[in-house]
Design a protein around this motif. Structure first.
Motif, mmCIF file in Angstrom:
data_model
loop_
_atom_site.group_PDB
_atom_site.id
_atom_site.type_symbol
_atom_site.label_atom_id
_atom_site.label_comp_id
_atom_site.label_asym_id
_atom_site.label_seq_id
_atom_site.Cartn_x
_atom_site.Cartn_y
_atom_site.Cartn_z
ATOM 1 N N CYS A 36 -5.050 -1.902 -1.102
ATOM 2 C CA CYS A 36 -5.246 -0.453 -1.194
ATOM 3 C C CYS A 36 -6.708 -0.118 -1.495
ATOM 4 O O CYS A 36 -7.325 0.721 -0.827
ATOM 5 C CB CYS A 36 -4.336 0.117 -2.281
ATOM 6 S SG CYS A 36 -4.296 1.920 -2.368
ATOM 7 N N SER B 13 2.303 4.210 5.232
ATOM 8 C CA SER B 13 0.946 3.679 5.110
ATOM 9 C C SER B 13 0.064 4.052 6.303
ATOM 10 O O SER B 13 -1.125 4.319 6.133
ATOM 11 C CB SER B 13 0.990 2.160 4.943
ATOM 12 O OG SER B 13 1.677 1.552 6.032
ATOM 13 N N PHE C 253 -0.503 1.837 -0.111
ATOM 14 C CA PHE C 253 -0.405 1.545 1.326
ATOM 15 C C PHE C 253 0.757 0.597 1.603
ATOM 16 O O PHE C 253 0.845 0.011 2.674
ATOM 17 C CB PHE C 253 -1.716 0.944 1.845
ATOM 18 C CG PHE C 253 -2.817 1.952 2.022
ATOM 19 C CD1 PHE C 253 -2.813 2.829 3.090
ATOM 20 C CD2 PHE C 253 -3.859 2.020 1.113
ATOM 21 C CE1 PHE C 253 -3.822 3.762 3.262
ATOM 22 C CE2 PHE C 253 -4.885 2.947 1.267
ATOM 23 C CZ PHE C 253 -4.870 3.824 2.343
ATOM 24 N N ASP C 254 1.645 0.467 0.636
ATOM 25 C CA ASP C 254 2.829 -0.370 0.803
ATOM 26 C C ASP C 254 4.031 0.542 1.049
ATOM 27 O O ASP C 254 4.387 1.361 0.199
ATOM 28 C CB ASP C 254 3.055 -1.224 -0.449
ATOM 29 C CG ASP C 254 4.267 -2.137 -0.313
ATOM 30 O OD1 ASP C 254 5.389 -1.655 -0.574
ATOM 31 O OD2 ASP C 254 4.091 -3.310 0.049
ATOM 32 N N ASP C 255 4.652 0.415 2.217
ATOM 33 C CA ASP C 255 5.730 1.338 2.585
ATOM 34 C C ASP C 255 6.934 1.248 1.656
ATOM 35 O O ASP C 255 7.582 2.259 1.369
ATOM 36 C CB ASP C 255 6.164 1.095 4.041
ATOM 37 C CG ASP C 255 5.123 1.592 5.031
ATOM 38 O OD1 ASP C 255 4.343 2.493 4.669
ATOM 39 O OD2 ASP C 255 5.080 1.071 6.165
#
Length: 375
Positions: A172, A135, A121-123
């Motif tokens: 996440c 994300s 979930f980390d761009d």
């Protein structure tokens, strides 16, 4: 019982770590689908005495297909094979490919298990990996899948990525837990020769993360998920009770399966076969009425190694009585001698008479398992 795997070889772009059979020539999709249905018909006699209990669409990116095309593939399977009344049918999907309407239509085809390729979930991490989604799209896909009616959802996370922090891993996992996704796969980043990722490593543009930090990430994932009611049932897989992947569990239990499409593998007792990984060759050979595959008969040694590998990957471990029954007393004695050092080092433990990998052993599983192989 048996399973069927369908390999969909198309992707819009290739992730930097991927070494699976995939191409970006989407124009070949119609020819591929025709060839795939021919392959079903060509091989319909292979599992005539088996009931198909699981079907798995992998890739590549199966969600690039129209739902009508997925429906056609399932009809081809049902036409040529005896399919159980309520089979587990899984499809891998990418967050950037699918809409809420697509998910609703997907459910109507008979697909009842969704595997969403999220990874992070980390761009910044997603961009580094070459993923096309962000994300927000990842989270919205989970929300949409639940709203559409999917009750068996699998997601995944990749750890061991340069620059990935413990905080991002926890974030996440917490999002997966928030939505009560039923299944989570956790994979360590691997550097396969020929991938863009390997070239970055080879040119020293990136560095492997410290092994101790990798172990810390693995342990954090395991502890965090276990404390939230997820069962660590296989080295890379966790599930809420009753939501283990039936398809993959059957692999590890030695259940026969058929693989269709380029690069797909099949297994039936002591015979393993695999299709060509070249899509053009796959299509042309099928059109000529030929199967573009090779096969091998597994020797006793190969069967033993497979038994050790698949058993140790799971929480049930190696059943010594089963090992003795299948392979004889000599192989059993050799195994007991070989694992002694791993028991002493706390990498293998005895649980209900079976030999299982400890958490520390799971992290080093590749080396341990290969050391136990017969050569």
């Amino acid at each position: 019982m048996a399973g069927i795997y369908i390999h969909i070889p198309f992707c819009k772009s290739k992730c930097i770590y991927c070494d699976f059979c995939s191409i970006t020539k989407l124009a070949l999709s119609n020819d591929f689908l025709v060839a795939l249905n021919h392959e079903f018909a060509f091989r319909k006699n292979e599992f005539q005495n088996e009931t198909i209990e699981t079907i798995y669409f992998g890739g590549g990116t199966p969600s690039l297909l129209k739902t009508s095309e997925i429906q056609s593939i399932l009809e081809g399977i049902n036409k040529n094979y005896a399919v159980a009344k309520n089979p587990e049918i899984t499809i891998e999907v990418n967050p950037d490919d699918i809409s809420f309407d697509y998910l609703k239509q997907l459910l109507k085809t008979g697909i009842n298990r969704l595997s969403i390729g999220i990874q992070s979930f980390d761009d910044a991490i997603l961009r580094f990996l070459g993923r096309r989604h962000n994300s927000n799209q990842a989270e919205q896909t989970i929300v949409n899948a639940i709203k559409a009616g999917f009750k068996n959802i699998s997601t995944d996370i990749i750890f061991g990525i340069p620059g990935l922090t413990m905080a991002e891993i926890t974030k996440c996992l917490d999002l997966f837990i928030k939505y009560k996704v039923q299944h989570i796969s956790a994979y360590h980043l691997t550097y396969e020769n020929g991938t863009k990722l390997y070239k970055l490593l080879d040119s020293e543009k990136i560095k492997l993360i410290d092994e101790d930090f990798s172990l810390e990430q693995f342990t954090t994932i395991e502890n965090h998920l276990k404390s939230n009611d997820y069962v660590h049932y296989e080295i890379s897989n966790y599930s809420l009770q009753g939501y283990e992947s039936k398809h993959n569990t059957n692999y590890w239990n030695g259940i026969p399966y058929l693989g269709f499409g380029p690069s797909a593998h099949s297994y039936n007792n002591n015979i393993r076969s695999w299709n060509t990984n070249n899509l053009n060759t796959y299509i042309s050979k099928i059109c000529e009425g030929k199967l573009p595959s090779r096969k091998e008969k597994l020797t006793k040694k190969m069967q033993y190694n497979e038994f050790i590998m698949t058993s140790l990957r799971t929480c049930r471990g190696v059943d010594p009585e089963k090992l003795k029954e299948i392979f004889g007393i000599k192989h059993y004695n050799d195994f007991v001698v070989a694992i002694d050092k791993y028991i002493k080092s706390n990498h293998i433990a005895i649980n209900n008479k079976n030999y299982i990998l400890t958490s520390q052993g799971m992290f080093l599983s590749d080396g341990i398992i290969s050391d136990l192989f017969k050569v």
